[in-house]
Design a protein around this motif. Structure first.
Motif, PDB file in Angstrom:
ATOM      1  N   HIS A 174      33.956  50.713  75.937  1.00 29.09           N
ATOM      2  CA  HIS A 174      34.639  50.750  74.647  1.00 29.09           C
ATOM      3  C   HIS A 174      35.736  51.385  75.169  1.00 29.09           C
ATOM      4  CE1 HIS A 174      33.850  55.355  74.383  1.00 29.09           C
ATOM      5  NE2 HIS A 174      31.874  54.588  74.925  1.00 29.09           N
ATOM      6  N   GLY A 175      36.601  51.536  74.362  1.00 29.21           N
ATOM      7  CA  GLY A 175      38.453  52.633  75.104  1.00 29.21           C
ATOM      8  C   GLY A 175      38.320  53.227  74.466  1.00 29.21           C
ATOM      9  N   GLU A 176      39.129  53.959  74.691  1.00 36.42           N
ATOM     10  CA  GLU A 176      39.961  54.999  73.522  1.00 36.42           C
ATOM     11  C   GLU A 176      40.550  54.715  72.102  1.00 36.42           C
ATOM     12  OE1 GLU A 176      40.082  57.961  74.146  1.00 36.42           O
ATOM     13  OE2 GLU A 176      39.004  58.321  76.548  1.00 36.42           O
ATOM     14  N   GLY A 177      40.215  55.150  71.430  1.00 31.38           N
ATOM     15  CA  GLY A 177      40.448  54.969  69.937  1.00 31.38           C
ATOM     16  C   GLY A 177      39.287  53.781  69.392  1.00 31.38           C
ATOM     17  N   VAL A 178      38.539  53.637  70.094  1.00 28.56           N
ATOM     18  CA  VAL A 178      38.105  52.368  69.708  1.00 28.56           C
ATOM     19  C   VAL A 178      36.349  53.069  68.798  1.00 28.56           C
ATOM     20  CG1 VAL A 178      36.012  50.616  69.978  1.00 28.56           C
ATOM     21  CG2 VAL A 178      38.452  51.044  71.659  1.00 28.56           C
ATOM     22  N   GLU A 179      36.207  52.745  67.270  1.00 28.74           N
ATOM     23  CA  GLU A 179      34.863  52.803  66.656  1.00 28.74           C
ATOM     24  C   GLU A 179      34.043  52.439  66.809  1.00 28.74           C
ATOM     25  OE1 GLU A 179      34.026  52.981  61.807  1.00 28.74           O
ATOM     26  OE2 GLU A 179      36.276  52.478  62.802  1.00 28.74           O
ATOM     27  N   LEU A 180      33.075  53.126  66.875  1.00 29.52           N
ATOM     28  CA  LEU A 180      32.279  52.225  67.755  1.00 29.52           C
ATOM     29  C   LEU A 180      31.340  52.028  66.047  1.00 29.52           C
ATOM     30  CD1 LEU A 180      30.741  54.072  70.471  1.00 29.52           C
ATOM     31  CD2 LEU A 180      31.579  52.746  70.599  1.00 29.52           C
ATOM     32  N   LYS A 181      30.579  51.062  66.583  1.00 28.69           N
ATOM     33  CA  LYS A 181      29.932  49.691  65.600  1.00 28.69           C
ATOM     34  C   LYS A 181      28.094  50.850  65.721  1.00 28.69           C
ATOM     35  CE  LYS A 181      31.226  45.812  65.333  1.00 28.69           C
ATOM     36  NZ  LYS A 181      31.532  44.110  65.910  1.00 28.69           N
ATOM     37  N   SER A 182      27.514  50.898  64.214  1.00 26.71           N
ATOM     38  CA  SER A 182      26.412  51.312  65.140  1.00 26.71           C
ATOM     39  C   SER A 182      24.463  50.526  64.597  1.00 26.71           C
ATOM     40  CB  SER A 182      25.833  52.078  63.055  1.00 26.71           C
ATOM     41  OG  SER A 182      27.094  52.990  62.508  1.00 26.71           O
ATOM     42  N   ILE A 183      23.376  51.109  65.040  1.00 23.82           N
ATOM     43  CA  ILE A 183      22.996  49.856  65.747  1.00 23.82           C
ATOM     44  C   ILE A 183      22.229  49.869  64.488  1.00 23.82           C
ATOM     45  CG2 ILE A 183      20.028  49.921  66.080  1.00 23.82           C
ATOM     46  CD1 ILE A 183      21.111  51.923  68.505  1.00 23.82           C
ATOM     47  N   ALA A 184      21.780  48.025  64.175  1.00 21.80           N
ATOM     48  CA  ALA A 184      21.593  47.580  62.378  1.00 21.80           C
ATOM     49  C   ALA A 184      20.179  48.131  62.055  1.00 21.80           C
ATOM     50  CB  ALA A 184      22.280  46.003  62.470  1.00 21.80           C
ATOM     51  N   ALA A 185      18.658  48.199  63.303  1.00 17.49           N
ATOM     52  CA  ALA A 185      18.023  47.897  62.781  1.00 17.49           C
ATOM     53  C   ALA A 185      17.160  48.691  64.392  1.00 17.49           C
ATOM     54  CB  ALA A 185      17.268  46.943  62.223  1.00 17.49           C
ATOM     55  N   VAL A 186      15.762  49.663  63.844  1.00 15.42           N
ATOM     56  CA  VAL A 186      15.137  49.620  65.876  1.00 15.42           C
ATOM     57  C   VAL A 186      13.889  49.185  65.081  1.00 15.42           C
ATOM     58  CG1 VAL A 186      14.299  52.072  66.683  1.00 15.42           C
ATOM     59  CG2 VAL A 186      16.878  52.189  65.957  1.00 15.42           C
ATOM     60  N   LEU A 187      13.411  48.919  65.688  1.00 15.57           N
ATOM     61  CA  LEU A 187      11.946  47.842  65.815  1.00 15.57           C
ATOM     62  C   LEU A 187      10.733  48.711  67.209  1.00 15.57           C
ATOM     63  CD1 LEU A 187      12.866  43.899  67.455  1.00 15.57           C
ATOM     64  CD2 LEU A 187      13.398  45.314  65.175  1.00 15.57           C
ATOM     65  N   ASP A 188      10.732  50.003  65.684  1.00 14.83           N
ATOM     66  CA  ASP A 188       9.666  50.518  66.128  1.00 14.83           C
ATOM     67  C   ASP A 188       8.642  50.656  65.984  1.00 14.83           C
ATOM     68  OD1 ASP A 188      11.202  53.482  65.615  1.00 14.83           O
ATOM     69  OD2 ASP A 188      11.326  52.854  63.335  1.00 14.83           O
ATOM     70  N   GLY A 189       8.092  48.977  65.841  1.00 15.33           N
ATOM     71  CA  GLY A 189       6.477  48.493  65.968  1.00 15.33           C
ATOM     72  C   GLY A 189       5.783  48.368  67.186  1.00 15.33           C
ATOM     73  N   LEU A 190       7.272  47.941  67.779  1.00 16.17           N
ATOM     74  CA  LEU A 190       6.947  47.969  69.349  1.00 16.17           C
ATOM     75  C   LEU A 190       6.517  49.308  69.921  1.00 16.17           C
ATOM     76  CD1 LEU A 190       8.186  44.698  70.300  1.00 16.17           C
ATOM     77  CD2 LEU A 190       5.476  44.797  70.370  1.00 16.17           C
ATOM     78  N   PRO A 191       5.927  49.265  72.111  1.00 14.51           N
ATOM     79  CA  PRO A 191       6.363  50.534  72.859  1.00 14.51           C
ATOM     80  C   PRO A 191       7.395  50.517  72.862  1.00 14.51           C
ATOM     81  CG  PRO A 191       3.934  49.549  72.313  1.00 14.51           C
ATOM     82  CD  PRO A 191       4.780  48.658  71.437  1.00 14.51           C
ATOM     83  N   PRO A 192       8.257  51.361  73.592  1.00 18.06           N
ATOM     84  CA  PRO A 192       9.091  51.148  74.823  1.00 18.06           C
ATOM     85  C   PRO A 192       8.701  50.495  75.538  1.00 18.06           C
ATOM     86  CG  PRO A 192       9.404  52.963  73.732  1.00 18.06           C
ATOM     87  CD  PRO A 192       8.134  52.800  72.975  1.00 18.06           C
ATOM     88  N   LEU A 193       9.720  49.954  76.380  1.00 12.39           N
ATOM     89  CA  LEU A 193       9.505  48.921  77.523  1.00 12.39           C
ATOM     90  C   LEU A 193      10.030  49.799  78.369  1.00 12.39           C
ATOM     91  CD1 LEU A 193      12.458  46.266  76.867  1.00 12.39           C
ATOM     92  CD2 LEU A 193       9.939  45.620  77.651  1.00 12.39           C
TER      93      LEU A 193
END
Length: 692
Positions: free
Chosen positions: A56-75
């Motif tokens: 991302h660059g300067e002044g760019v508005e970052l998007k938010s994560i839509a969903a977290v798949l909590d049901g699975l252990p992290p890789l």
């Protein structure tokens, strides 16, 4: 409060977005967590990654994560390290490697759908609950190999003759690991899908149905997801799979086995062109687990890396284990070379070979005829005007298939009905030139028509190749007929030449294998020797057959050095000669290579792009010390496919890290060169190519 999160997603191959992208989240997320994120107008699966967020660059508005798949252990970190290494070494975007390593269905599930899927997942039994099975007694060679494996660490090359019982060593090694660590996992890899079912049957019989899962492209998407989840959650103790399985998430990995490690199928030829065998070795080293590479005809690289130490040489980084004898009294087949220059012109099967087949049929034994070319004939031609069945879209001929009277290109798939007359001059007398497996099957049916089986029934001839095994389950059904004895003579390509345990097979005949003897590809002799040794290994596997098994090779060059070592089943001598040739020529394993391939609407544009990219590298001083040699751009051996022209440029260096640094620094210049050459469709880097 929001947190900055680094996420890798699958971006287009030439978008130049190779790094992780930045998103915002209302909570901290552990690296390896699966998330769904917006990318352009879509919502895609992503993996939370280590390190600083980028993209991302300067002044760019970052998007938010839509969903977290909590049901699975992290890789876990080990899996992320494997993906990161593969992306760096094979010069691909990290998101492309990470996401393509996950099951396709997982990429499309939201959190709710995944929750339902996990809720339906059956709980698997532990490995120690496997049904009791009578285990065969280990041979002295197997026992010695197992003892060396138990006492050592790192990578081992199990050099065992065909029929020497390498699979039993794999089974016992897995059993020993599970006995020491009941919650541990083993990864067992095979080169091709058709070898998976029979190996899977042996592992299931030894360890139990619920302990073993498979991972390969022949499975449906739901099946692949179910197997992947079982491996990722640790409920599956043993994962059997093809090259894609090297990326399986296995948090408690304790052993890796790579069967038929020499096989070219372990090298991916599309997208990220990785070598699953080499990644398996790297993964084993990184995670501190043993790696067993098994083969009767190892790749020359693995043979070199397993060389014993001497006064002048510290030796290789693998340890070599030898198993030269077959299990039981089964003998390796006697090799018979047939000089085709002494036969009448046009001879396909010599009278002596046909008589040998008749003897086998009369005794209730089986024969295998090997020809690495499917179809009825490689080309249809007119004798008057020299018209040939060229593909209008590729620089190749369309193959004549008699069964459906079609001309089919095996590269782009273009198919037409066989013309009634020559399209060029109208001559009605157009004829097939050359022979494929379909034609051999027909010819054998004619020549052996009067031959009867021991019960008085007529001879049964079958063919197994890519044409006869298109339908799901067709290959398994045809192989079952061979194993049951319903087939007397099997005609096939290399897909039946390796890994299969045909107990009634006593004769193998290789028809016209000479093309590889004088190929421009320096690996061609290695592949031919392996194919003939592996094909010959299908014969004489039953001790009751004694020394009657034979490998017939019909060749116009019977005095060639390759056949001299083949007659003695002397792979070490063949390997020594080939390695000396490669050393004097400065070829792998004494040099590292990479290919840059370009596809464009014209050959001129493809080569211009490659030359411009090389010039940009020179101007930027990427190889100031002259360690990397970039050869001229040339057309690929198959120059045109589906109306797309293809060119390539070879890069070579005696210093692998220098080549890697060059390729990494060259990436942005290649992207810039493509932007200036609008006619370029795509380009790709192939590190450690198997075919040049």
């Amino acid at each position: 409060m929001s947190f900055l999160v680094s996420v890798v997603v699958q971006t287009p191959a030439h978008s130049a977005l190779a790094a992780a992208l930045s998103y915002r989240c209302d909570r901290r997320l552990q690296p390896g967590t699966l998330v769904r994120v917006p990318l352009g107008s879509r919502e895609v699966l992503g993996v939370v990654w280590d390190g600083e967020a980028g993209g991302h660059g300067e002044g760019v508005e970052l998007k938010s994560i839509a969903a977290v798949l909590d049901g699975l252990p992290p890789l876990d970190a080990a899996w992320r390290a494997l993906v990161g290494f593969a992306a760096r070494y094979y010069q691909r975007a990290i998101g492309e490697v990470a996401l393509s390593a996950l099951p396709p269905q997982l990429r499309n599930l939201d959190a709710t759908q995944l929750e339902r899927r996990l809720g339906r997942k059956a709980v698997l039994r532990l490995a120690e609950e496997a049904p009791a099975q009578q285990v065969p007694e280990a041979t002295p060679e197997q026992a010695q190999a197992l003892e060396q494996l138990a006492a050592g660490s790192g990578a081992f090359l199990l050099f065992g003759a065909t029929g020497s019982g390498k699979t039993e060593v794999y089974l016992r090694s897995v059993a020993a690991m599970l006995a020491a660590r009941p919650d541990a996992q083993a990864l067992v890899m095979v080169p091709e899908i058709n070898l998976t079912p029979q190996l899977e049957a042996r592992f299931r019989a030894r360890f139990g149905e619920a302990t073993v899962v498979s991972l390969h492209s022949g499975m449906t998407n739901p099946q692949r997801l179910k197997s992947w989840l079982a491996a990722h959650t640790g409920s599956a103790r043993i994962v059997l799979g093809t090259r894609m399985a090297v990326f399986a998430s296995m948090p408690r990995l304790g052993l890796i086995v790579v069967d038929e490690e020499h096989d070219p199928s372990y090298k991916q030829q599309e997208g990220a062109r990785y070598s699953a065998r080499d990644l398996a070795v790297w993964r084993g080293h990184q995670e501190g687990v043993r790696v067993i590479l098994g083969s009767a005809t190892p790749s020359l690289e693995s043979w070199y890396h397993s060389r014993p130490a001497s006064a002048e040489d510290a030796g290789g980084r693998y340890r070599r284990l030898d198993m030269p004898a077959r299990v039981g009294a089964g003998a390796l087949p006697r090799v018979r070379l047939v000089d085709m220059q002494q036969q009448p012109r046009g001879t396909v099967f010599t009278p002596a070979l046909l008589e040998a087949m008749r003897e086998r049929i009369g005794r209730g034994e089986q024969s295998l005829v090997l020809l690495n070319r499917r179809g009825y004939a490689p080309v249809l031609a007119c004798g008057d005007c020299d018209w040939k069945s060229e593909c209008p879209h590729c620089s190749a001929f369309r193959v004549f298939h008699k069964v459906d009277r079609s001309l089919r290109c095996h590269h782009c798939g273009f198919t037409q009905a066989v013309p009634r007359a020559c399209p060029s001059c109208g001559n009605l007398d157009i004829a097939p030139v050359g022979r494929g497996t379909e034609r051999l099957e027909e010819l054998l049916a004619e020549r052996l028509a009067d031959t009867l089986r021991p019960d008085g029934s007529p001879v049964r001839i079958a063919r197994i190749d890519a044409d006869t095994t298109r339908l799901r389950g067709a290959l398994e059904s045809q192989l079952a007929q061979v194993h049951s004895g319903d087939v007397d003579v099997l005609v096939g390509t290399q897909m039946v030449a390796k890994g299969h345990d045909f107990r009634r097979m006593t004769l193998v005949a290789a028809i016209n294998p000479d093309g590889a003897l004088f190929s421009a590809d320096f690996r061609a002799p290695e592949r031919l020797f392996a194919l003939l040794m592996q094909a010959g290994g299908r014969a004489g596997r039953d001790a009751a057959q004694g020394d009657v098994s034979e490998l017939w090779v019909q060749t116009f060059h019977p005095t060639h050095a390759l056949f001299a070592t083949l007659r003695r089943h002397d792979y070490p001598a063949f390997a020594a000669a080939q390695l000396e040739e490669r050393r004097s020529a400065g070829l792998p394993p004494w040099a590292a290579q990479a290919l840059v391939r370009a596809e464009a609407r014209s050959q001129e544009i493809a080569q211009q792009f490659l030359r411009a990219a090389r010039a940009a590298a020179t101007e930027a001083g990427l190889d100031a010390d002259g360690r990397v040699v970039a050869f001229d751009a040339v057309p690929m051996s198959l120059q045109r496919v589906a109306n797309v022209e293809r060119a390539q440029m070879l890069l070579e260096s005696t210093n692998r890290p220098a080549l890697q640094r060059f390729l990494a620094a060259w990436q942005p210049l290649l992207h810039a060169a493509r932007a200036e050459h609008k006619g370029v469709i795509r380009w790709a880097i192939d590190v450690d190519p198997l075919a040049i």
